[in-house]
Structure formats: C-alpha cells, structure tokens
Design a protein around this motif. Structure first.
Motif, PDB file in Angstrom:
ATOM      1  N   SER A  57       0.827  -1.204   0.000  1.00  0.00           N
ATOM      2  CA  SER A  57       0.000   0.000   0.000  1.00  0.00           C
ATOM      3  C   SER A  57       0.862   1.254   0.000  1.00  0.00           C
ATOM      4  CB  SER A  57      -0.928  -0.005   1.215  1.00  0.00           C
ATOM      5  OG  SER A  57      -1.646   1.203   1.312  1.00  0.00           O
ATOM      6  N   LEU A  70       2.278   1.665  -3.516  1.00  0.00           N
ATOM      7  CA  LEU A  70       1.233   2.086  -4.454  1.00  0.00           C
ATOM      8  C   LEU A  70       0.914   3.566  -4.317  1.00  0.00           C
ATOM      9  CD1 LEU A  70      -1.303  -0.896  -4.281  1.00  0.00           C
ATOM     10  CD2 LEU A  70       0.276  -0.356  -6.134  1.00  0.00           C
ATOM     11  N   THR A  71       0.814   4.038  -3.079  1.00  0.00           N
ATOM     12  CA  THR A  71       0.476   5.444  -2.860  1.00  0.00           C
ATOM     13  C   THR A  71       1.583   6.369  -3.341  1.00  0.00           C
ATOM     14  OG1 THR A  71      -0.750   4.735  -0.885  1.00  0.00           O
ATOM     15  CG2 THR A  71      -0.387   7.078  -1.155  1.00  0.00           C
ATOM     16  N   SER A 109       1.001   4.219   6.691  1.00  0.00           N
ATOM     17  CA  SER A 109       1.231   2.897   6.093  1.00  0.00           C
ATOM     18  C   SER A 109       2.538   2.305   6.594  1.00  0.00           C
ATOM     19  CB  SER A 109       1.269   3.010   4.564  1.00  0.00           C
ATOM     20  OG  SER A 109       0.019   3.377   4.049  1.00  0.00           O
ATOM     21  N   HIS A 141      -5.802  -1.633   3.101  1.00  0.00           N
ATOM     22  CA  HIS A 141      -5.853  -1.422   4.554  1.00  0.00           C
ATOM     23  C   HIS A 141      -7.126  -2.012   5.151  1.00  0.00           C
ATOM     24  CE1 HIS A 141      -2.211   0.913   4.983  1.00  0.00           C
ATOM     25  NE2 HIS A 141      -2.545   1.628   3.932  1.00  0.00           N
ATOM     26  N   SER A 181      -5.233   1.026  -2.693  1.00  0.00           N
ATOM     27  CA  SER A 181      -4.443   1.197  -1.468  1.00  0.00           C
ATOM     28  C   SER A 181      -5.341   1.242  -0.240  1.00  0.00           C
ATOM     29  CB  SER A 181      -3.611   2.480  -1.559  1.00  0.00           C
ATOM     30  OG  SER A 181      -2.933   2.731  -0.360  1.00  0.00           O
ATOM     31  N   SER A 182      -6.440   1.976  -0.324  1.00  0.00           N
ATOM     32  CA  SER A 182      -7.370   2.038   0.813  1.00  0.00           C
ATOM     33  C   SER A 182      -8.043   0.687   1.042  1.00  0.00           C
ATOM     34  CB  SER A 182      -8.426   3.117   0.567  1.00  0.00           C
ATOM     35  OG  SER A 182      -9.218   2.807  -0.568  1.00  0.00           O
ATOM     36  N   CYS A 219      -4.929   4.375  -5.866  1.00  0.00           N
ATOM     37  CA  CYS A 219      -5.213   4.903  -4.521  1.00  0.00           C
ATOM     38  C   CYS A 219      -6.428   4.212  -3.912  1.00  0.00           C
ATOM     39  CB  CYS A 219      -5.435   6.410  -4.581  1.00  0.00           C
ATOM     40  SG  CYS A 219      -3.913   7.354  -4.736  1.00  0.00           S
TER      41      CYS A 219
END
Length: 232
Positions: A20, A23-24, A112, A199, A195-196, A192
């Motif tokens: 993550s 990726l961000t 992260s 999590h 990415s969320s 993005c």
C-alpha cells in the motif's frame, strides 16, 4: 511468542501495508490521474464546424497532482504541451483543496509505514502494551486507509464540483476557450482506491488473528487391566 497462524496473518498484513505504501507513492508521482477530451470551442465556432469537422477541434488532456500535458486541436493540427501544477497553475485552481489532497496522501504514506512496523512487531512477538498489539495495528491501518479515502474523495470533488479539468485546460489560454467533452479517472486514481482497500483487508486479517479457535482434544482409550493380564 505468537502462534504460527497469528504469525502468518501479521506477516501477510505487514506485506500488504508495504505494498500500500509503494502504491500510494507511485500514484502521487505519476501524471495520469485523469484523462479527457477537450473541444476548442472558439475555433469550432469561428468556422461554424459541423459534426464531421469537429474532429479537427477535439484534443486530449491528462494530469496528475503535480504535472500533466495536453494536445490542442484548433483546426491547424495538434500542438502538444506539458505543464506543472506548481507553482503557477495552482493559483488558478482551488489551492486549499489541491494542497489538502497531497497532505492527505503524505499522511497516509506515513501511517502505512507505521502500520507495516506494527504488523512486523506483532508477527515477531506478543507486545506487553495493548496499544502495540493488534489494537494499535488496527488503529494505524484505519488511519492510513481513511486518509487515502479522504484524498480520493477530495480529488473527485475537485474534478466534479470545482471543474478541475476545465480550469487546467484553459490555463493561460487568452484566445481559445476549451470545453470538456469527456473525463476518465485513470490508473493512478484507482491505485489509490486499491491502497485504501488493502488497509481494509488488513483490518479483516487482524480481526481474524484475534479469533480463538477451540483446541481439538484427542480421546485417549482407557486401558482395562484384568487379573489375567497381571498373571501374564
């Protein structure tokens, strides 16, 4: 020491947190959050262009958080140009909102990494303090995913409510005016979102790690000793 099952789940969660983070960072630096088609309305109106002729006045645009580019089509062929959001163009945009998007993503990157560290800690040992355990890992994952969601939502608001694409397309255009025909969220935007989601998966893994499964007990056979057995 944590059990093998718990170790595996937290090791997987730490890997997801690190992915993550990557990726961000990649999404922030890539100039393709949004692409679209732009019509040079001034040029089309000057020659009173009809539908078949409008193709000569339709260009393209793409941009991210820091830079982008466009192809202007005003009847004389395509002209490519690149631009940067900072320091000049940001003054023409909703500065506060655009800066907040970048801040949200920077905070999400930080959380992260913290989440990655906490998951590694819980995979190696059982922390003495509760905040360093699964509760802390949940907290940092929740914050990291939440800030990414805030960034994505803010970007959507800038595009849809504050006409971000149109503002960028018409930056320093004194003669021609461009209108937006089509807008598409591109890979970096969806990265993005992924990415969320990562999590959110971590929160699920941590919740599963706290489930206490019942231990399977094997029934031992009772040994009956008789008088005949003793004789032999």
């Amino acid at each position: 020491m944590p059990g093998c099952f718990k170790k595996t789940l937290f090791a997987l969660a730490s890997l997801i947190s690190f992915v993550s983070f990557i990726l961000t960072v990649v999404a922030m630096g890539t100039p393709k959050w949004m692409t679209g088609k732009i019509l040079c309305k001034t040029g089309a109106d000057l020659v009173n262009a009809t539908d078949p002729e409008l193709v000569k006045f339709i260009g393209e645009i793409y941009y991210g958080l820091f830079r982008g580019g466009k192809i202007r089509q005003c009847g004389l062929g395509g002209r490519r140009s690149k631009f940067t959001i900072f320091p000049h163009m940001v003054k023409k945009l909703n500065t506060g909102l655009h800066v907040m998007i970048i801040i949200f993503l920077c905070v999400a990157i930080l959380f992260s990494l913290v989440s990655f560290g906490f998951c590694i800690l819980n995979a190696i040992k059982v922390p003495y303090r509760a905040i360093n355990g699964p509760a802390g890992a949940c907290l940092w994952n929740f914050l990291a995913g939440g800030f990414v969601v805030l960034a994505v939502t803010s970007f959507m608001a800038a595009v849809k409510l504050h006409h971000l694409t149109e503002r960028i397309a018409n930056f320093r255009e004194n003669v021609f005016r461009f209108v937006i025909l089509e807008e598409r969220f591109e890979d970096c935007f969806w990265i993005c979102v992924a990415s969320s989601t990562a999590h959110a998966v971590n929160l699920l893994l941590i919740a599963i790690s706290e489930i206490h499964f019942p231990k399977i007990k094997t029934k031992t056979e009772e040994v009956n000793v008789t008088a005949e057995d003793i004789m032999y």
